[in-house]
Motif scaffolding. Structure first.
Motif, short mmCIF file in Angstrom:
data_model
loop_
_atom_site.label_atom_id
_atom_site.label_comp_id
_atom_site.label_asym_id
_atom_site.label_seq_id
_atom_site.Cartn_x
_atom_site.Cartn_y
_atom_site.Cartn_z
N ALA A 254 -32.62 4.83 19.06
CA ALA A 254 -31.76 4.75 20.04
C ALA A 254 -33.08 5.60 20.75
O ALA A 254 -33.97 6.25 21.14
CB ALA A 254 -30.91 6.68 19.91
N GLY A 255 -32.93 4.87 22.46
CA GLY A 255 -33.13 5.85 23.53
C GLY A 255 -34.12 4.55 23.74
O GLY A 255 -35.25 3.98 24.66
N GLY A 256 -34.25 3.10 23.05
CA GLY A 256 -35.14 1.77 22.65
C GLY A 256 -35.24 0.96 24.18
O GLY A 256 -33.68 1.18 24.94
N SER A 257 -36.01 -0.05 24.05
CA SER A 257 -35.00 -1.42 24.61
C SER A 257 -35.43 -2.12 23.75
O SER A 257 -36.33 -2.52 23.42
CB SER A 257 -36.06 -1.16 26.23
N ARG B 176 -27.91 1.01 32.14
CA ARG B 176 -28.58 0.73 31.01
C ARG B 176 -29.13 -0.86 31.56
O ARG B 176 -30.32 -0.68 31.04
CB ARG B 176 -28.22 1.46 30.37
N ASN C 152 -31.92 -0.80 27.79
CA ASN C 152 -32.72 0.25 27.99
C ASN C 152 -31.82 1.19 27.80
O ASN C 152 -30.56 1.36 27.88
CB ASN C 152 -33.25 0.71 29.48
N SER C 153 -32.90 2.34 27.05
CA SER C 153 -32.01 3.63 26.74
C SER C 153 -30.99 3.25 26.08
O SER C 153 -29.28 3.65 25.66
CB SER C 153 -31.39 4.26 28.49
N LEU C 154 -30.85 2.57 25.33
CA LEU C 154 -30.22 2.11 23.88
C LEU C 154 -29.81 3.14 22.64
O LEU C 154 -30.14 4.13 23.09
CB LEU C 154 -30.34 1.44 23.20
N LYS C 155 -28.05 3.03 22.60
CA LYS C 155 -27.41 3.91 21.88
C LYS C 155 -26.67 2.76 20.62
O LYS C 155 -26.69 2.25 21.13
CB LYS C 155 -25.89 4.20 22.67
N ASP D 167 -24.29 0.65 21.47
CA ASP D 167 -24.50 -1.00 21.54
C ASP D 167 -24.74 -1.22 20.37
O ASP D 167 -24.84 -3.13 20.82
CB ASP D 167 -25.76 -0.43 22.66
N SER E 51 -29.92 5.91 14.91
CA SER E 51 -30.37 7.19 15.72
C SER E 51 -31.23 8.27 15.00
O SER E 51 -31.89 7.52 13.90
CB SER E 51 -28.08 7.49 15.46
#
Length: 123
Positions: free
Chosen positions: A14-17, A67, A84-87, A90, A123
């Motif tokens: 999470a938060g990665g791209s 994002r 970006n800012s993957l959750k 997604d 996560s």
């Protein structure tokens, strides 16, 4: 022959791209709106993003706006999706298709759904 081939998926925190790519086999794809859809486990396939033939106009689902960025390179006949800012939400299989406007959203214009590319966000 498969006309559209997706690639670039993977496992990310999470938060990665990630950057997805869609390679088209025919130059006629440079003349149409292209888009990305995704299908999460046990959910309906949903629209993610679309781009006009010349790349001047882009459209996003509210859930990814700010994002994700869709782009295209008509010289190479490719469509990309920078995520970006993957959750964790997604997480899905992502598909590249020709799209047409449908009321206030977009739908597949009749392209065969390919294999897609799996994106998994931990996560």
């Amino acid at each position: 022959q498969v006309d559209l081939v997706e690639s670039g998926g993977g496992l990310v925190q999470a938060g990665g791209s990630l950057r997805l790519s869609c390679a088209a086999s025919r130059r006629t794809y440079t003349l149409v709106n292209m888009g990305w859809f995704r299908r999460a486990p046990e959910k309906e396939r949903e629209f993610v993003a679309a781009i006009s033939p010349n790349g001047a106009n882009t459209y996003y689902a509210d859930s990814v706006k700010g994002r994700f960025t869709i782009s295209r390179d008509n010289a190479k006949v490719t469509v990309s999706l920078q995520m970006n800012s993957l959750k964790p939400e997604d997480t899905a299989v992502y598909y590249c298709v020709v799209v047409i406007r449908d009321n206030f959203s977009w739908r597949n214009a009749g392209t065969n759904w390919g294999q897609g590319t799996q994106v998994t966000v931990s996560s």
